[in-house]
Enzyme design. Structure first.
Site, mmCIF file in Angstrom:
data_model
loop_
_atom_site.group_PDB
_atom_site.id
_atom_site.type_symbol
_atom_site.label_atom_id
_atom_site.label_comp_id
_atom_site.label_asym_id
_atom_site.label_seq_id
_atom_site.Cartn_x
_atom_site.Cartn_y
_atom_site.Cartn_z
ATOM 1 N N VAL A 249 -12.847 7.726 -4.949
ATOM 2 C CA VAL A 249 -11.650 7.594 -4.104
ATOM 3 C C VAL A 249 -10.347 7.553 -4.900
ATOM 4 O O VAL A 249 -9.265 7.691 -4.336
ATOM 5 C CB VAL A 249 -11.711 6.356 -3.172
ATOM 6 C CG1 VAL A 249 -12.875 6.447 -2.208
ATOM 7 C CG2 VAL A 249 -11.751 5.058 -3.970
ATOM 8 N N SER B 181 -8.396 -7.787 2.553
ATOM 9 C CA SER B 181 -9.200 -8.980 2.272
ATOM 10 C C SER B 181 -8.400 -10.218 2.670
ATOM 11 O O SER B 181 -7.159 -10.188 2.685
ATOM 12 C CB SER B 181 -9.514 -9.046 0.774
ATOM 13 O OG SER B 181 -10.008 -10.321 0.421
ATOM 14 N N TYR C 148 -6.847 -8.189 -7.828
ATOM 15 C CA TYR C 148 -7.483 -7.898 -6.532
ATOM 16 C C TYR C 148 -6.610 -8.399 -5.377
ATOM 17 O O TYR C 148 -6.341 -7.663 -4.426
ATOM 18 C CB TYR C 148 -8.849 -8.572 -6.528
ATOM 19 C CG TYR C 148 -9.710 -8.343 -5.327
ATOM 20 C CD1 TYR C 148 -10.427 -7.147 -5.165
ATOM 21 C CD2 TYR C 148 -9.852 -9.329 -4.346
ATOM 22 C CE1 TYR C 148 -11.252 -6.961 -4.072
ATOM 23 C CE2 TYR C 148 -10.679 -9.141 -3.256
ATOM 24 C CZ TYR C 148 -11.385 -7.953 -3.117
ATOM 25 O OH TYR C 148 -12.199 -7.774 -2.025
ATOM 26 N N LYS D 283 -4.869 -6.056 -2.647
ATOM 27 C CA LYS D 283 -5.262 -6.188 -1.241
ATOM 28 C C LYS D 283 -4.040 -6.501 -0.362
ATOM 29 O O LYS D 283 -3.960 -6.064 0.788
ATOM 30 C CB LYS D 283 -6.330 -7.271 -1.080
ATOM 31 C CG LYS D 283 -7.708 -6.862 -1.610
ATOM 32 C CD LYS D 283 -8.304 -5.706 -0.826
ATOM 33 C CE LYS D 283 -9.766 -5.448 -1.177
ATOM 34 N NZ LYS D 283 -10.326 -4.265 -0.494
#
Ligand SMILES: NC(=O)c1ccc[n+]([C@@H]2O[C@H](COP(=O)([O-])OP(=O)(O)OC[C@H]3O[C@@H](n4cnc5c(N)ncnc54)[C@H](O)[C@@H]3O)[C@@H](O)[C@H]2O)c1
Length: 253
Positions: free
Chosen positions: A60, A138, A151, A155
């Site tokens: 991706v 998330s 992360y 997110k």
């Protein structure tokens, strides 16, 4: 009631965990699923088990691969009705110890992967003048976690990318929403939930006192592409057993 038959959906990261659960939920509703994932072995297993499951090896983060894949799906099936952007992973560390390489890996996969699919699927949906996208962000978009700065930041960016995409694509009858799962029992979280001490700290915080099952994320995700959600656009659905209200545990052991 939504008529799902004859529809086609793309699912990135659909070879495992939440993406696989979304794929199964869609297939149960008669939707043709086309998965983009880097795990060829898992794609092959799932393809053998269900004739509505088609998978291709796609990274991706690679724009050429993403564009070729999206064109292939549009040409073969005539339209891309739904697109679920699920692929993700995390190279974690405390901020003061994290290498730029690991930071870039995480941000590239989590954020750029969603951007590239939103861009290329968005072009096709604009041409066909309809479509629905669901981005998997998330709970960490709202709640920071130890070892998770890259992360959590990426997110949070996915959540705002979702809102921006909803703004820009609404003219073409395209809805873009985000889901924000809490702790879900998948290969991604197995190391954490298998650690007795860390799991105990999670359970202190999660009012539901358990991790969610992938199917408990898949059903609300599919609701967001149903006709019942026709007036929902540019928003976020937190699916976390009530965890957001208590915050993250200290995971330094
Ligand atoms: N499990 C959780 O507790 C949880 C919580 C919140 C958000 N999420 C998010 O949900 C999504 C799915 O996570 P999961 O728990 O099902 O994990 P998982 O590891 O079971 O599945 C992730 C899938 O993404 C694929 N993938 C990874 N890198 C890729 C790439 N470059 N190109 C294409 N595919 C790639 C993997 O091969 C795998 O099939 C992720 O975005 C994750 O950040 C998970």
């Amino acid at each position: 009631m939504t008529t799902f038959s004859g529809k086609t959906a793309i699912i990135t990261g659909g070879a495992s965990g939440i993406g696989l659960a979304i794929s199964k939920e869609l297939m149960e509703n008669g939707i043709q699923v086309v998965v983009a994932d880097i795990n060829k072995e898992a794609i092959d297993t799932n393809t053998k088990e269900n004739e509505l499951y088609e998978g291709e090896v796609v990274d991706v983060t690679n724009e050429e691969q993403v564009e070729t894949f999206v064109n292939h799906v549009a040409d073969k099936y005539g339209s891309i009705d739904y697109s679920f952007h699920v692929a993700g992973a995390n190279k974690s560390d405390l901020i003061i110890d994290q290498t730029l390489e690991d930071w870039n890996f995480t941000v590239n996969l989590v954020l750029n992967g969603v951007f590239l699919f939103t861009k290329h699927v968005g072009r096709k949906m604009k041409e066909q003048k309809h479509g629905k996208m669901v981005n998997v962000s998330s709970l960490n978009a709202h709640v920071p976690m130890f070892y998770g700065a890259a992360y959590s930041s990426a997110k949070a960016a996915v959540e705002n990318l979702t809102r921006n995409a909803a703004l820009e694509l609404s003219d073409y009858h395209i809805n873009v929403n985000a889901i924000l799962p809490g702790l879900v029992a998948t290969p991604l979280t197995k190391d954490m939930t298998d650690n007795e001490e860390i799991n105990r700290r999670f359970m202190e915080r999660i009012p539901a006192k358990r991790a969610g099952e992938p199917s408990e994320i898949a059903k609300p995700a599919v609701f967001l592409v149903s006709d019942d959600a026709s007036y929902i656009n540019g928003t976020s659905l937190v699916i976390d057993g009530g965890w957001e209200v208590t915050g993250y545990p200290d995971m330094r052991v």
